[in-house]
Design a protein around this motif. Structure first.
Motif, PDB file in Angstrom:
ATOM      1  N   THR A  97      73.811  31.951  59.936  1.00  0.00           N
ATOM      2  CA  THR A  97      73.137  32.776  60.934  1.00  0.00           C
ATOM      3  C   THR A  97      72.040  31.956  61.596  1.00  0.00           C
ATOM      4  O   THR A  97      71.238  31.304  60.920  1.00  0.00           O
ATOM      5  N   LYS A  98      72.038  31.987  62.928  1.00  0.00           N
ATOM      6  CA  LYS A  98      71.066  31.161  63.664  1.00  0.00           C
ATOM      7  C   LYS A  98      69.783  31.943  63.890  1.00  0.00           C
ATOM      8  O   LYS A  98      69.799  33.155  64.052  1.00  0.00           O
ATOM      9  N   LYS A  99      68.716  31.209  63.942  1.00  0.00           N
ATOM     10  CA  LYS A  99      67.402  31.794  64.220  1.00  0.00           C
ATOM     11  C   LYS A  99      67.314  32.085  65.720  1.00  0.00           C
ATOM     12  O   LYS A  99      68.006  31.448  66.526  1.00  0.00           O
ATOM     13  N   PRO A 100      66.468  33.016  66.099  1.00  0.00           N
ATOM     14  CA  PRO A 100      66.329  33.337  67.533  1.00  0.00           C
ATOM     15  C   PRO A 100      65.949  32.119  68.386  1.00  0.00           C
ATOM     16  O   PRO A 100      66.415  31.985  69.521  1.00  0.00           O
ATOM     17  N   GLU A 101      65.153  31.203  67.838  1.00  0.00           N
ATOM     18  CA  GLU A 101      64.775  29.999  68.592  1.00  0.00           C
ATOM     19  C   GLU A 101      65.996  29.129  68.867  1.00  0.00           C
ATOM     20  O   GLU A 101      66.144  28.555  69.946  1.00  0.00           O
ATOM     21  N   LYS A 107      71.238  28.632  74.594  1.00  0.00           N
ATOM     22  CA  LYS A 107      71.385  29.340  75.869  1.00  0.00           C
ATOM     23  C   LYS A 107      70.762  28.522  77.002  1.00  0.00           C
ATOM     24  O   LYS A 107      71.357  28.387  78.085  1.00  0.00           O
ATOM     25  N   ALA A 108      69.578  27.937  76.755  1.00  0.00           N
ATOM     26  CA  ALA A 108      68.908  27.112  77.763  1.00  0.00           C
ATOM     27  C   ALA A 108      69.736  25.877  78.080  1.00  0.00           C
ATOM     28  O   ALA A 108      69.899  25.500  79.253  1.00  0.00           O
ATOM     29  N   ASP A 109      70.279  25.204  77.036  1.00  0.00           N
ATOM     30  CA  ASP A 109      71.123  24.028  77.247  1.00  0.00           C
ATOM     31  C   ASP A 109      72.353  24.390  78.078  1.00  0.00           C
ATOM     32  O   ASP A 109      72.754  23.644  78.988  1.00  0.00           O
ATOM     33  N   ALA A 113      73.331  22.959  81.817  1.00  0.00           N
ATOM     34  CA  ALA A 113      74.613  22.324  82.118  1.00  0.00           C
ATOM     35  C   ALA A 113      75.279  23.022  83.304  1.00  0.00           C
ATOM     36  O   ALA A 113      75.823  22.360  84.216  1.00  0.00           O
ATOM     37  N   LEU A 114      75.225  24.340  83.363  1.00  0.00           N
ATOM     38  CA  LEU A 114      75.807  25.080  84.479  1.00  0.00           C
ATOM     39  C   LEU A 114      75.066  24.766  85.792  1.00  0.00           C
ATOM     40  O   LEU A 114      75.701  24.631  86.857  1.00  0.00           O
ATOM     41  N   GLU A 115      73.754  24.653  85.712  1.00  0.00           N
ATOM     42  CA  GLU A 115      72.958  24.341  86.901  1.00  0.00           C
ATOM     43  C   GLU A 115      73.293  22.947  87.418  1.00  0.00           C
ATOM     44  O   GLU A 115      73.423  22.730  88.632  1.00  0.00           O
ATOM     45  N   ARG A 116      73.443  21.957  86.538  1.00  0.00           N
ATOM     46  CA  ARG A 116      73.814  20.603  86.952  1.00  0.00           C
ATOM     47  C   ARG A 116      75.169  20.608  87.652  1.00  0.00           C
ATOM     48  O   ARG A 116      75.355  19.939  88.675  1.00  0.00           O
ATOM     49  N   ARG A 117      76.117  21.358  87.123  1.00  0.00           N
ATOM     50  CA  ARG A 117      77.438  21.443  87.747  1.00  0.00           C
ATOM     51  C   ARG A 117      77.338  22.113  89.125  1.00  0.00           C
ATOM     52  O   ARG A 117      78.015  21.707  90.073  1.00  0.00           O
ATOM     53  N   ARG A 118      76.500  23.161  89.223  1.00  0.00           N
ATOM     54  CA  ARG A 118      76.350  23.860  90.508  1.00  0.00           C
ATOM     55  C   ARG A 118      75.751  22.928  91.569  1.00  0.00           C
ATOM     56  O   ARG A 118      76.222  22.860  92.700  1.00  0.00           O
TER      57      ARG A 118
END
Length: 128
Positions: A97-101, A107-109, A113-118
């Protein structure tokens, strides 16, 4: 030579008499042992008969040796549960189970990556 009857070997009759006495005692002892063993066997037979009567009253299931052929007891809930657990597939280990951080960082990474592609698509450079 000074040998008299008292110092010499016993007469044949005396030797036979002593041997007969030993044989008679041995036979008597064997007969007594045999009688005791027979009495013990009789007592054990009576106890065994009484034991089967008591066990028939105490038994909840009939032993396989006494059950008629072809007749099987239906398994109770416990037996069914044990059988199903034994045949059930094992579950593979899951990720921890992952911590919220950590979730926020992933999610930020992903958004970066999506922004770089855009941006690359907007500039006409296709990264695919």
């Amino acid at each position: 030579s000074g040998l008299n009857d008292e110092e010499g070997p016993p007469a044949d009759g005396a030797a036979d008499n002593g041997l007969d006495d030993v044989v008679a005692r041995s036979k008597l002892w064997r007969a007594e042992e045999k009688r005791e063993n027979q009495e013990l066997e009789e007592k054990l037979g009576e106890l065994d008969a009484g034991y089967t009567d008591i066990m028939s009253e105490l038994m909840f299931k009939t032993p396989k040796s006494l059950a008629p052929l072809g007749e099987k007891d239906k398994p109770d809930g416990y037996d069914q549960l044990v059988r199903t657990l034994g045949t059930e597939r094992r579950v593979a280990a899951t990720d921890r189970t992952k911590k919220p951080e950590e979730i926020a960082r992933e999610k930020a990474d992903q958004l970066e990556a999506l922004e770089r592609r855009r941006v690359a698509r907007a500039e006409g450079m296709d990264l695919d």
